[in-house]
Design a protein around this motif. Structure first.
Motif, PDB file in Angstrom:
ATOM      1  N   GLU A 132     -48.989 125.993 127.350  1.00  0.00           N
ATOM      2  CA  GLU A 132     -50.111 126.867 127.695  1.00  0.00           C
ATOM      3  C   GLU A 132     -49.742 128.334 127.508  1.00  0.00           C
ATOM      4  OE1 GLU A 132     -51.327 126.473 131.701  1.00  0.00           O
ATOM      5  OE2 GLU A 132     -53.224 127.551 131.434  1.00  0.00           O
ATOM      6  N   GLN A 133     -48.541 128.691 127.928  1.00  0.00           N
ATOM      7  CA  GLN A 133     -48.109 130.086 127.830  1.00  0.00           C
ATOM      8  C   GLN A 133     -48.031 130.555 126.380  1.00  0.00           C
ATOM      9  OE1 GLN A 133     -44.151 130.753 129.260  1.00  0.00           O
ATOM     10  NE2 GLN A 133     -44.387 132.971 129.363  1.00  0.00           N
ATOM     11  N   VAL A 134     -47.368 129.763 125.532  1.00  0.00           N
ATOM     12  CA  VAL A 134     -47.215 130.144 124.128  1.00  0.00           C
ATOM     13  C   VAL A 134     -48.555 130.128 123.416  1.00  0.00           C
ATOM     14  CG1 VAL A 134     -46.102 129.544 121.939  1.00  0.00           C
ATOM     15  CG2 VAL A 134     -44.832 129.318 124.080  1.00  0.00           C
ATOM     16  N   LEU A 135     -49.383 129.124 123.715  1.00  0.00           N
ATOM     17  CA  LEU A 135     -50.688 129.021 123.062  1.00  0.00           C
ATOM     18  C   LEU A 135     -51.564 130.230 123.356  1.00  0.00           C
ATOM     19  CD1 LEU A 135     -52.509 127.124 121.338  1.00  0.00           C
ATOM     20  CD2 LEU A 135     -53.436 126.266 123.491  1.00  0.00           C
ATOM     21  N   LEU A 136     -51.460 130.768 124.569  1.00  0.00           N
ATOM     22  CA  LEU A 136     -52.273 131.921 124.950  1.00  0.00           C
ATOM     23  C   LEU A 136     -51.778 133.218 124.322  1.00  0.00           C
ATOM     24  CD1 LEU A 136     -52.780 131.096 128.731  1.00  0.00           C
ATOM     25  CD2 LEU A 136     -54.560 131.116 126.972  1.00  0.00           C
ATOM     26  N   MET A 137     -50.483 133.281 123.996  1.00  0.00           N
ATOM     27  CA  MET A 137     -49.906 134.516 123.468  1.00  0.00           C
ATOM     28  C   MET A 137     -49.717 134.489 121.956  1.00  0.00           C
ATOM     29  SD  MET A 137     -49.826 136.065 126.288  1.00  0.00           S
ATOM     30  CE  MET A 137     -49.265 137.593 125.557  1.00  0.00           C
ATOM     31  N   ILE A 138     -49.924 133.346 121.328  1.00  0.00           N
ATOM     32  CA  ILE A 138     -49.714 133.238 119.887  1.00  0.00           C
ATOM     33  C   ILE A 138     -50.925 133.786 119.138  1.00  0.00           C
ATOM     34  CG2 ILE A 138     -50.694 130.937 119.545  1.00  0.00           C
ATOM     35  CD1 ILE A 138     -48.342 130.275 117.736  1.00  0.00           C
ATOM     36  N   ASN A 139     -50.675 134.365 117.971  1.00  0.00           N
ATOM     37  CA  ASN A 139     -51.745 134.851 117.101  1.00  0.00           C
ATOM     38  C   ASN A 139     -51.242 134.832 115.666  1.00  0.00           C
ATOM     39  OD1 ASN A 139     -50.497 137.593 116.529  1.00  0.00           O
ATOM     40  ND2 ASN A 139     -50.758 137.743 118.756  1.00  0.00           N
ATOM     41  N   PRO A 140     -52.110 135.018 114.690  1.00  0.00           N
ATOM     42  CA  PRO A 140     -51.678 134.907 113.287  1.00  0.00           C
ATOM     43  C   PRO A 140     -50.556 135.861 112.895  1.00  0.00           C
ATOM     44  CG  PRO A 140     -54.067 134.848 113.426  1.00  0.00           C
ATOM     45  CD  PRO A 140     -53.572 135.183 114.796  1.00  0.00           C
ATOM     46  N   LEU A 141     -50.404 136.993 113.585  1.00  0.00           N
ATOM     47  CA  LEU A 141     -49.399 137.984 113.214  1.00  0.00           C
ATOM     48  C   LEU A 141     -48.006 137.657 113.758  1.00  0.00           C
ATOM     49  CD1 LEU A 141     -51.462 141.276 113.636  1.00  0.00           C
ATOM     50  CD2 LEU A 141     -50.949 140.023 111.536  1.00  0.00           C
ATOM     51  N   ASN A 142     -47.914 136.886 114.846  1.00  0.00           N
ATOM     52  CA  ASN A 142     -46.594 136.541 115.392  1.00  0.00           C
ATOM     53  C   ASN A 142     -46.305 135.043 115.320  1.00  0.00           C
ATOM     54  OD1 ASN A 142     -48.088 135.355 117.463  1.00  0.00           O
ATOM     55  ND2 ASN A 142     -47.639 136.948 118.958  1.00  0.00           N
ATOM     56  N   ARG A 143     -47.149 134.301 114.592  1.00  0.00           N
ATOM     57  CA  ARG A 143     -47.003 132.841 114.546  1.00  0.00           C
ATOM     58  C   ARG A 143     -45.660 132.408 113.972  1.00  0.00           C
ATOM     59  NH1 ARG A 143     -50.275 128.520 115.140  1.00  0.00           N
ATOM     60  NH2 ARG A 143     -52.050 129.903 115.528  1.00  0.00           N
ATOM     61  N   SER A 144     -45.086 133.170 113.062  1.00  0.00           N
ATOM     62  CA  SER A 144     -43.835 132.767 112.426  1.00  0.00           C
ATOM     63  C   SER A 144     -42.682 132.662 113.426  1.00  0.00           C
ATOM     64  CB  SER A 144     -43.453 133.751 111.319  1.00  0.00           C
ATOM     65  OG  SER A 144     -43.280 135.053 111.846  1.00  0.00           O
ATOM     66  N   VAL A 145     -42.748 133.411 114.534  1.00  0.00           N
ATOM     67  CA  VAL A 145     -41.701 133.335 115.561  1.00  0.00           C
ATOM     68  C   VAL A 145     -42.213 132.652 116.829  1.00  0.00           C
ATOM     69  CG1 VAL A 145     -40.524 135.392 114.701  1.00  0.00           C
ATOM     70  CG2 VAL A 145     -42.269 135.620 116.486  1.00  0.00           C
ATOM     71  N   ALA A 146     -43.521 132.450 116.931  1.00  0.00           N
ATOM     72  CA  ALA A 146     -44.105 131.906 118.156  1.00  0.00           C
ATOM     73  C   ALA A 146     -44.354 130.404 118.096  1.00  0.00           C
ATOM     74  CB  ALA A 146     -45.417 132.621 118.471  1.00  0.00           C
ATOM     75  N   GLU A 147     -44.475 129.832 116.906  1.00  0.00           N
ATOM     76  CA  GLU A 147     -44.776 128.400 116.778  1.00  0.00           C
ATOM     77  C   GLU A 147     -43.602 127.570 117.267  1.00  0.00           C
ATOM     78  OE1 GLU A 147     -47.494 126.263 116.496  1.00  0.00           O
ATOM     79  OE2 GLU A 147     -47.876 126.808 114.405  1.00  0.00           O
ATOM     80  N   VAL A 148     -43.839 126.734 118.277  1.00  0.00           N
ATOM     81  CA  VAL A 148     -42.809 125.839 118.822  1.00  0.00           C
ATOM     82  C   VAL A 148     -43.329 124.408 118.762  1.00  0.00           C
ATOM     83  CG1 VAL A 148     -41.737 127.578 120.308  1.00  0.00           C
ATOM     84  CG2 VAL A 148     -43.680 126.255 121.166  1.00  0.00           C
TER      85      VAL A 148
END
Length: 322
Positions: free
Chosen positions: A257-273
């Motif tokens: 939930e935390q990552v999904l709420l903070m992820i966006n197309p500009l930081n997805r390369s480091v945020a996708e888990v």
């Protein structure tokens, strides 16, 4: 007069071991029947919601088609795992998840321990209870609210922190879309939300430390740091090891939930888990078997980490958890 041989005179019946063990087990059940009744609700919960759903892991070895059904879907073995390992996204997920996990262990895991030790040094019970109540509150706040607060503080369009930075340094930082700031932002959120709640178990361990040891250390001339190093930390060392082993089981869980709420197309390369990728592949794209294989792989890694950490703890002379 009928005479019997010596062998017949010395025959002694041997009790059945199985019957003896069974009667002992029945006696224990009868003796502890009320305690067992108290255990039943918790046991039923784990069976129904934890063990029965494990049947679903077979989905990872099938080419599941909803219109065919679970049982009639084609069995493909390890094909889903091979597809995942050959996908370039595999290494990205491993890198992002491991880095967040390492950040978590380096910064978040010690935070409740340090806070518990600091709270233990507070002598006024009123202030101690007040601080404890204050730091427990964020645990009960929804992650949606935490993400909203982060947005209000960090956005470049009127965010409090960015407006302050503009006045002090003359420029703003786009925290929400920056790849460099994503991991620190996630760890900071976790520390703020869960650090206070995590102190409970360590405060309980500190409450069991014999106060006479501190008195003896003071007589010997030990300062606060020496008391901490030689009395406090060794006293809660076992608790720290147990919490560490249990936490290693969630090393690959980065808070969906935390990552999904903070992820966006500009930081997805480091945020996708792993958690967000399973959601994207399984729920959004409909690749149920493939996403099940990804989730199973992550779960197996967690089990391996638990057993490895427990083994290393035992080798180091600690009790471990099993």
């Amino acid at each position: 007069m009928i005479q019997t041989s010596d062998a017949e005179q010395h025959v002694v019946p041997v009790p059945t071991v199985r019957t003896s063990k069974r009667s002992t087990l029945i006696a224990k059940v009868v003796r502890d029947k009320y305690l067992l009744l108290l255990v039943l609700p918790g046991l039923a919960y784990f069976i129904i919601f934890k063990y029965v759903p494990m049947w679903g892991v077979l989905l990872a070895f099938k080419n599941y088609q909803p219109y065919v059904g679970f049982m009639k879907s084609e069995w493909v073995g390890l094909d889903n795992f091979k597809q995942f390992f050959q996908d370039p996204v595999f290494f990205k997920l491993i890198r992002n998840t491991l880095l967040l996990g390492l950040y978590d262990m380096l910064f978040f895991f010690p935070a409740p321990i340090i806070l518990a030790i600091l709270l233990n040094e507070v002598r006024k019970s009123f202030y101690k209870r007040f601080i404890q109540s204050l730091i427990y509150i964020p645990h009960f706040i929804s992650m949606v609210i935490v993400a909203s607060i982060s947005y209000l503080l960090l956005t470049t369009e009127g965010g409090v922190i960015n407006e302050l930075m503009l006045k002090v340094f003359g420029h703003k930082i786009d925290f929400l879309t920056s790849e460099n700031w994503f991991r620190p932002m996630i760890i900071t959120q976790s520390i703020w939300k869960e650090m206070g709640w995590g102190t409970i178990i360590f405060l309980a361990a500190l409450a069991g430390v014999d106060q006479e040891q501190y008195e003896a250390a003071i007589v010997d001339g030990a300062n606060r740091f020496r008391q901490l190093w030689h009395i406090t930390l060794p006293a809660i060392q076992g608790t720290i090891i147990v919490v560490l082993i249990l936490r290693m089981g969630h090393f690959m869980d980065r808070g969906f939930e935390q990552v999904l709420l903070m992820i966006n197309p500009l930081n997805r390369s480091v945020a996708e888990v792993f958690d967000t990728y399973v959601y994207t592949a399984g729920i959004i794209q409909g690749a149920f078997s493939y996403s099940a294989a990804v989730g199973l792989f992550k779960a197996v890694i967690g089990v391996i980490l638990v057993f490895t950490t427990n083994y290393l703890a035992k080798r180091a002379g600690h009790s471990g958890i099993f």
